[in-house]
Scaffold this motif. Structure first.
Motif, mmCIF file in Angstrom:
data_model
loop_
_atom_site.group_PDB
_atom_site.id
_atom_site.type_symbol
_atom_site.label_atom_id
_atom_site.label_comp_id
_atom_site.label_asym_id
_atom_site.label_seq_id
_atom_site.Cartn_x
_atom_site.Cartn_y
_atom_site.Cartn_z
ATOM 1 N N ALA A 187 49.048 53.606 44.763
ATOM 2 C CA ALA A 187 49.523 52.372 44.149
ATOM 3 C C ALA A 187 50.804 52.603 43.362
ATOM 4 C CB ALA A 187 48.447 51.815 43.216
ATOM 5 N N THR A 188 51.627 51.561 43.244
ATOM 6 C CA THR A 188 52.799 51.603 42.379
ATOM 7 C C THR A 188 52.310 51.397 40.940
ATOM 8 O OG1 THR A 188 53.080 49.225 42.491
ATOM 9 C CG2 THR A 188 54.208 50.515 44.166
ATOM 10 N N PRO A 189 53.162 51.687 39.937
ATOM 11 C CA PRO A 189 52.718 51.441 38.558
ATOM 12 C C PRO A 189 52.235 50.006 38.343
ATOM 13 C CG PRO A 189 54.723 52.719 38.556
ATOM 14 C CD PRO A 189 54.463 52.365 39.986
ATOM 15 N N SER A 190 52.920 49.019 38.930
ATOM 16 C CA SER A 190 52.487 47.632 38.738
ATOM 17 C C SER A 190 51.110 47.410 39.347
ATOM 18 C CB SER A 190 53.474 46.670 39.376
ATOM 19 O OG SER A 190 54.764 46.911 38.895
ATOM 20 N N GLU A 191 50.890 48.007 40.517
ATOM 21 C CA GLU A 191 49.578 47.843 41.153
ATOM 22 C C GLU A 191 48.491 48.549 40.358
ATOM 23 O OE1 GLU A 191 50.860 47.276 45.827
ATOM 24 O OE2 GLU A 191 50.449 49.281 45.063
ATOM 25 N N ALA A 192 48.832 49.753 39.864
ATOM 26 C CA ALA A 192 47.850 50.488 39.058
ATOM 27 C C ALA A 192 47.457 49.656 37.837
ATOM 28 C CB ALA A 192 48.423 51.833 38.621
ATOM 29 N N ALA A 193 48.442 48.952 37.264
ATOM 30 C CA ALA A 193 48.157 48.120 36.103
ATOM 31 C C ALA A 193 47.220 46.971 36.486
ATOM 32 C CB ALA A 193 49.456 47.574 35.519
ATOM 33 N N GLY A 194 47.420 46.411 37.685
ATOM 34 C CA GLY A 194 46.542 45.338 38.155
ATOM 35 C C GLY A 194 45.115 45.832 38.328
ATOM 36 N N VAL A 195 44.992 47.037 38.898
ATOM 37 C CA VAL A 195 43.672 47.647 39.042
ATOM 38 C C VAL A 195 43.071 47.889 37.658
ATOM 39 C CG1 VAL A 195 42.457 49.706 39.844
ATOM 40 C CG2 VAL A 195 44.256 48.705 41.244
ATOM 41 N N GLY A 196 43.931 48.290 36.727
ATOM 42 C CA GLY A 196 43.480 48.530 35.361
ATOM 43 C C GLY A 196 42.885 47.283 34.727
ATOM 44 N N VAL A 197 43.470 46.117 35.025
ATOM 45 C CA VAL A 197 42.930 44.862 34.484
ATOM 46 C C VAL A 197 41.516 44.647 35.008
ATOM 47 C CG1 VAL A 197 43.153 42.349 34.485
ATOM 48 C CG2 VAL A 197 45.166 43.772 34.165
ATOM 49 N N LEU A 198 41.335 44.866 36.305
ATOM 50 C CA LEU A 198 39.992 44.715 36.878
ATOM 51 C C LEU A 198 39.028 45.711 36.220
ATOM 52 C CD1 LEU A 198 38.388 43.237 39.177
ATOM 53 C CD2 LEU A 198 38.754 45.310 40.517
ATOM 54 N N GLY A 199 39.513 46.954 36.071
ATOM 55 C CA GLY A 199 38.685 47.973 35.430
ATOM 56 C C GLY A 199 38.306 47.586 33.999
ATOM 57 N N ALA A 200 39.268 47.006 33.289
ATOM 58 C CA ALA A 200 38.993 46.575 31.919
ATOM 59 C C ALA A 200 37.931 45.483 31.907
ATOM 60 C CB ALA A 200 40.282 46.082 31.263
ATOM 61 N N LEU A 201 38.017 44.570 32.864
ATOM 62 C CA LEU A 201 37.019 43.498 32.953
ATOM 63 C C LEU A 201 35.634 44.091 33.228
ATOM 64 C CD1 LEU A 201 38.956 40.796 35.008
ATOM 65 C CD2 LEU A 201 38.229 40.619 32.632
ATOM 66 N N LEU A 202 35.593 45.073 34.136
ATOM 67 C CA LEU A 202 34.308 45.702 34.453
ATOM 68 C C LEU A 202 33.752 46.447 33.238
ATOM 69 C CD1 LEU A 202 35.000 47.084 38.060
ATOM 70 C CD2 LEU A 202 33.698 45.048 37.407
ATOM 71 N N THR A 203 34.661 47.152 32.515
ATOM 72 C CA THR A 203 34.215 47.861 31.310
ATOM 73 C C THR A 203 33.629 46.880 30.301
ATOM 74 O OG1 THR A 203 36.055 49.371 31.671
ATOM 75 C CG2 THR A 203 34.932 49.516 29.553
ATOM 76 N N ALA A 204 34.323 45.756 30.135
ATOM 77 C CA ALA A 204 33.833 44.746 29.194
ATOM 78 C C ALA A 204 32.468 44.229 29.643
ATOM 79 C CB ALA A 204 34.833 43.597 29.083
ATOM 80 N N ALA A 205 32.316 44.040 30.955
ATOM 81 C CA ALA A 205 31.037 43.557 31.476
ATOM 82 C C ALA A 205 29.942 44.591 31.224
ATOM 83 C CB ALA A 205 31.156 43.252 32.962
ATOM 84 N N ALA A 206 30.278 45.872 31.439
ATOM 85 C CA ALA A 206 29.292 46.931 31.233
ATOM 86 C C ALA A 206 28.868 47.003 29.768
ATOM 87 C CB ALA A 206 29.868 48.276 31.683
ATOM 88 N N ASN A 207 29.808 46.723 28.866
ATOM 89 C CA ASN A 207 29.478 46.723 27.436
ATOM 90 C C ASN A 207 28.839 45.403 27.004
ATOM 91 O OD1 ASN A 207 30.582 49.211 27.254
ATOM 92 N ND2 ASN A 207 32.374 48.616 26.072
ATOM 93 N N ARG A 208 28.610 44.520 27.942
ATOM 94 C CA ARG A 208 28.084 43.165 27.661
ATOM 95 C C ARG A 208 28.955 42.425 26.673
ATOM 96 N NH1 ARG A 208 24.077 43.297 30.616
ATOM 97 N NH2 ARG A 208 22.792 45.138 30.910
ATOM 98 N N LYS A 209 30.261 42.585 26.837
ATOM 99 C CA LYS A 209 31.173 41.883 25.923
ATOM 100 C C LYS A 209 32.145 41.025 26.723
ATOM 101 C CE LYS A 209 30.947 44.240 21.680
ATOM 102 N NZ LYS A 209 31.439 45.344 20.886
ATOM 103 N N LEU A 210 31.797 40.713 27.964
ATOM 104 C CA LEU A 210 32.681 39.880 28.771
ATOM 105 C C LEU A 210 32.270 38.432 28.567
ATOM 106 C CD1 LEU A 210 34.932 39.874 30.886
ATOM 107 C CD2 LEU A 210 33.192 39.881 32.642
ATOM 108 N N ASN A 211 33.150 37.667 27.931
ATOM 109 C CA ASN A 211 32.840 36.246 27.787
ATOM 110 C C ASN A 211 34.123 35.437 27.870
ATOM 111 O OD1 ASN A 211 34.004 35.926 25.057
ATOM 112 N ND2 ASN A 211 32.362 37.368 24.536
#
Lengths: 439, 166
Positions: free
Chosen positions: A246-270
């Motif tokens: 991935a390019t840096p921009s794409e990696a950042a996009g993947v990072g957003v998804l990862g952040a959402l998943l992390t938030a979901a795993a911590n039960r803090k996604l709302n």
């Protein structure tokens, strides 16, 4: 009107407007417009507009809002709390362990988020109360947070590197790799300084209570489990970039998804947190983008007026030799860093300096790391030190700005030392990209 | 007057909040594109341009909201030390420079967008979407900024003269 006079007027005009409190973005643009209208045909304005327009569609710039969004989501997902909890459990028994732990947690957090503000604000809210409650010296507590947070500029992903890469036309991936070793050196210096301070002045960091020193190993291991998520996220984001997936921009996009998943795993996604993260992202991105736009207009106008050639000739005529020129440029950066933030400095100086630096045979990735080290200084240096302002915004109100500046001063001097080391030995920054990318 | 000003605020806020959803779209589009590229070896033709357009819209149309919320960075060496009324006076004075910048940009952008729209200009890439709407958006963005800046100026001027907030 001669170009010398124009250059002086531009600088004075910008400083005057900024001091009067006009936001940087408009100050730069206003000066550019006055220059263009005074010196050129109105048609030139359309050319400046097209520069701004191209900037707004810049592919690399896209990484900025995405990394900001990722940081905003993670900030609300409680990742920093988990990190701090873990280092607290592991390092809390040492004298000064919390301050050391704060710097380490900052460095790990820096490998996930690329903006200083997010780091300092979060750790100011988590680590500062924890240290003050255990009677740590104010200076030690404040300094370790403000200085440790700055590591986000050097440890990838870093927004400063993205924008530098965009301006200098070099690979963001290489810059990210190049920042790692200098970032670790700086972090190590901070930690050694804290250890020395705690050894020299034992009162500044009282020993932890008996329970805190004797946490059973089992409990210590359980805490580590919580770190799996954040570390996996950092690995995926950085890994996808270095393996060329991935390019840096794409990696950042993947990072957003990862952040959402992390938030979901911590039960803090709302919904409310997500909405706030999106709003915050718009404001931070716009603040940066309009600065970039203003910079495009002034650089366009100034280049057209012959300013770039003038600065280059002037620097060459000073005849300082290659290293003298590099040091002179850094003196300018440190000076500007007292008043401007890194975006302004980058756009105003890098396009002027880079051709000279390259002509003298230096490496543009190394120059980027040197720039970044100087910006680390600018984050701490008074009277305009953004790190200090971020910390002030979340610290208990009885801490004055001056008090915070005093606490970060030692770390600023250490950053000067580290900057000198990184400047003098380019291999420190170029070794890692050479090993992995420049085969 | 108060009504007109609050309509301007509302407009800036609305644009800002609407474009905020685009950043999430960008992230998801990128993930989709990577997935298609590696899982099906079928890269999309639209992802890279549409995400760049979306981000462009965020920067441009969110600018006025950022101004309303006072999030554009400034140096507050002097600014933080003067009284609220002194601050209003400074803002009223520096507004002239802000307005000059944005108004001149607005006029030039209008020409730029008009020429592009007259030609129905496209990006000339394999996907080839029209690019003139982006230039029109930039014109709208500058108009919004000028409006919002002027609304702030009127509030500051009122406060400077009467000492009361509008």
């Amino acid at each position: 009107m001669s170009i010398e006079l124009i250059s002086v007027l531009i600088v004075l005009g910008m400083i005057a407007l900024m001091v009067l409190g006009l936001p940087l973005a408009w100050s730069i643009g206003a000066v550019a417009v006055v220059l263009t209208l005074a010196k050129f045909d109105p048609q030139v304005m359309v050319m400046l507009v097209s520069r701004v327009f191209d900037m707004s569609l810049n592919y690399t710039l896209m990484a900025v809002p995405l990394f900001v969004l990722m940081a905003a989501i993670l900030q609300r997902a409680g990742v920093a709390e988990q990190l701090f909890q873990a280092v607290h459990v592991w390092a809390g028994g040492l004298r000064g362990g919390l301050a050391i732990g704060t710097i380490i947690a900052n460095a790990i957090m820096a490998s996930i988020v690329g903006i200083i503000g997010a780091e300092i604000v979060t750790f100011g809210l988590i680590a500062l109360p924890a240290m003050l409650a255990r009677k740590y010296d104010d200076k030690l507590a404040l300094g370790s947070i403000a200085a440790g947070g700055g590591l986000a500029t050097l440890i990838p992903p870093s927004v400063v590197f993205i924008v530098y890469g965009m301006t200098a036309g070099c690979s963001v991936g290489e810059l990210f790799l190049a920042g790692i070793v200098p970032g670790l050196i700086l972090g190590a210096m901070f930690i050694l300084y804290v250890m020395w301070r705690c050894w020299r002045f034992p009162d500044s960091a009282p020993l932890a209570s008996r329970e805190e020193r004797n946490i059973p190993l089992r409990k210590k291991l359980v805490v580590l489990k919580e770190l799996v998520g954040p570390i996996a996220l950092a690995t995926v984001v950085l890994g996808s970039m270095y393996t060329g997936v991935a390019t840096p921009s794409e990696a950042a996009g993947v990072g957003v998804l990862g952040a959402l998943l992390t938030a979901a795993a911590n039960r803090k996604l709302n919904w409310a947190d997500l909405r706030d993260s999106l709003y915050e992202t718009v404001k931070i991105s716009c603040m940066l983008a309009w600065l970039f736009f203003g910079a495009q207009t002034i650089i366009g106008g100034y280049t057209l007026a012959g300013g770039t050639t003038f600065v280059q000739n002037a620097l060459t005529a000073m005849d300082l030799g290659p290293w003298g020129t590099i040091i002179f440029m850094q003196v300018i950066w440190v000076f500007l860093g007292c008043f401007l933030d890194w975006v302004g400095i980058l756009f105003l100086t890098v396009p002027l300096f880079l051709p000279i630096v390259l002509k003298m045979g230096f490496d543009n990735v190394w120059f980027g790391v040197v720039f970044c080290m100087n910006m680390h200084i600018s984050y701490l240096s008074p009277p305009f030190g953004p790190s200090v302002f971020y910390l002030k915004s979340v610290a208990p109100s009885h801490f004055t700005t001056t008090q915070i500046y005093r606490s970060v001063m030692p770390y600023m001097w250490w950053t000067f030392v580290a900057t000198g080391v990184v400047t003098a030995w380019p291999s420190l920054s170029l070794w890692l990209p050479g090993l992995l990318l420049r085969r | 007057m108060r009504r007109i000003l609050s309509v301007v605020d509302l407009l800036s806020t609305w644009f800002g909040k609407v474009v905020s959803a685009l950043t999430l779209f960008v992230a998801l589009a990128i993930v989709y594109e990577i997935f298609m590229r590696y899982a099906f070896v079928k890269p999309t033709v639209w992802a890279s341009e549409s995400t760049a357009f979306a981000c462009g819209l965020v920067y441009l149309l969110g600018g006025a909201w950022t101004l309303l919320e006072d999030k554009h960075v400034r140096i507050d060496m002097v600014y933080a030390k003067v009284s609220p009324r002194g601050r209003a006076a400074l803002d009223c004075f520096t507004y002239l420079f802000f307005a000059l910048y944005i108004a001149v940009m607005l006029q030039a952008t209008a020409i730029y967008a008009y020429e592009s729209a007259a030609l129905r200009e496209t990006t000339m890439t394999p996907w080839d979407p029209p690019i003139y709407p982006m230039k029109v958006a930039m014109t709208v963005a500058l108009a919004l900024l000028l409006l919002q800046g002027t609304a702030k100026f009127i509030r500051n001027l009122y406060f400077l003269v009467t000492g009361k907030t509008l």
